[in-house]
Scaffold this motif. Sequence first.
Motif, short mmCIF file in Angstrom:
data_model
loop_
_atom_site.label_atom_id
_atom_site.label_comp_id
_atom_site.label_asym_id
_atom_site.label_seq_id
_atom_site.Cartn_x
_atom_site.Cartn_y
_atom_site.Cartn_z
N PHE A 172 -13.02 -27.78 5.78
CA PHE A 172 -12.69 -26.84 5.34
C PHE A 172 -12.18 -27.85 3.85
CE2 PHE A 172 -11.09 -22.52 6.38
CZ PHE A 172 -11.71 -22.74 7.64
N SER A 194 -17.66 -21.16 -0.93
CA SER A 194 -17.09 -21.49 -0.15
C SER A 194 -16.78 -20.75 0.55
CB SER A 194 -15.21 -21.82 -0.23
OG SER A 194 -15.38 -22.94 -1.14
N THR A 195 -16.75 -18.85 0.62
CA THR A 195 -17.18 -18.06 0.75
C THR A 195 -18.19 -17.77 1.88
OG1 THR A 195 -16.00 -16.82 -0.78
CG2 THR A 195 -17.31 -15.30 1.14
N LEU A 249 -16.72 -17.13 9.98
CA LEU A 249 -15.27 -16.70 9.94
C LEU A 249 -14.98 -15.42 9.28
CD1 LEU A 249 -13.73 -20.33 8.51
CD2 LEU A 249 -13.41 -19.41 11.04
N LYS A 251 -17.70 -20.60 4.63
CA LYS A 251 -17.28 -19.16 6.00
C LYS A 251 -18.55 -18.24 7.09
CE LYS A 251 -12.37 -20.15 3.21
NZ LYS A 251 -11.91 -19.68 2.81
#
Length: 251
Positions: free
Chosen positions: A87, A41-42, A50, A45
């Motif tokens: 997300f 997920s990181t 982000l 992003k």
Amino acid sequence: MVELKDASFRYGGVLAFKGLSFKLEKGEKVVLLGVNGAGKSTLLKVLNGLLFLSEGVYLYKDREISKKTLKDKNFLKLFRKETALLFQNPDSMLFNPTVYDELAFNLRRLGFPDKEIKERVLYWAEKCSLLPFLEKPPFELSGGQRQKLALACLLPQEPELLLLDEPTAHLDPRSTGWLIDLLWELPCTIVTATHNLSLAMELGSRAIVLSEDHGLLYDGGVEDFLKSKELLFKAGFVHKHGRRGEHFHFF
Ligand SMILES: Nc1ncnc2c1ncn2[C@@H]1O[C@H](COP(=O)(O)OP(=O)(O)OP(=O)(O)O)[C@@H](O)[C@H]1O
Ligand SMILES: [Mg+2]
């Protein structure tokens, strides 16, 4: 289209990923694999701008993505139009009063004219089976319908880099099949994070696998990865049951 060079990210003292180098070509369908906490997920992003790398370089169409380069308003607008992230928790993306407003939100933010917004919203609502819900508030939809809506919200802007974090988590088998067909129909580059190995082959032709210690374990064909017991073991996808011995989880 995308290039990471020796990229690392830390949340304060917590390492999310380290030393990642790879390129993504236009139109590639890549599945991002790794156990819980590996850094998937990181990484998504970071690719969506982000979060910014702690070390290394992120190039999008040969332009560096950093806090500094995204201060250029024109470039930021282009980058926000061309890259989109679903997300892991779809509810964190839904906040508009109606499904129509959710679908129109990004286009309005990007300054599209009203007529085009309506055309694009209706086109994608139809494609994602959301037409009957357009006037409803998103919280009245089921979990799977909300996940579809969260994905559908990213499509009217026709992104070039689509980043999907566990997009099938709430979908039933029929909707999962629908999603897989849709992904292969889209011309954009797609990176789909999942730990669902049984879907990996359907979600991409290339696998990028993060190791349990947050490095790059594997970058290559999905099938070859899934066939290698050694790599599956190294990635942490093999689980030992007391009675049944070594066991691969393919669910
Ligand atoms: N906001 C945060 N603040 C501090 N540490 C974080 C934060 N988000 C993630 N981490 C840590 O960074 C590491 C990578 O997390 P990440 O969410 O990227 O993993 P993941 O591969 O997506 O896991 P999962 O499969 O569970 O979704 C984990 O050790 C996690 O605890
Ligand atoms: Mg995650």
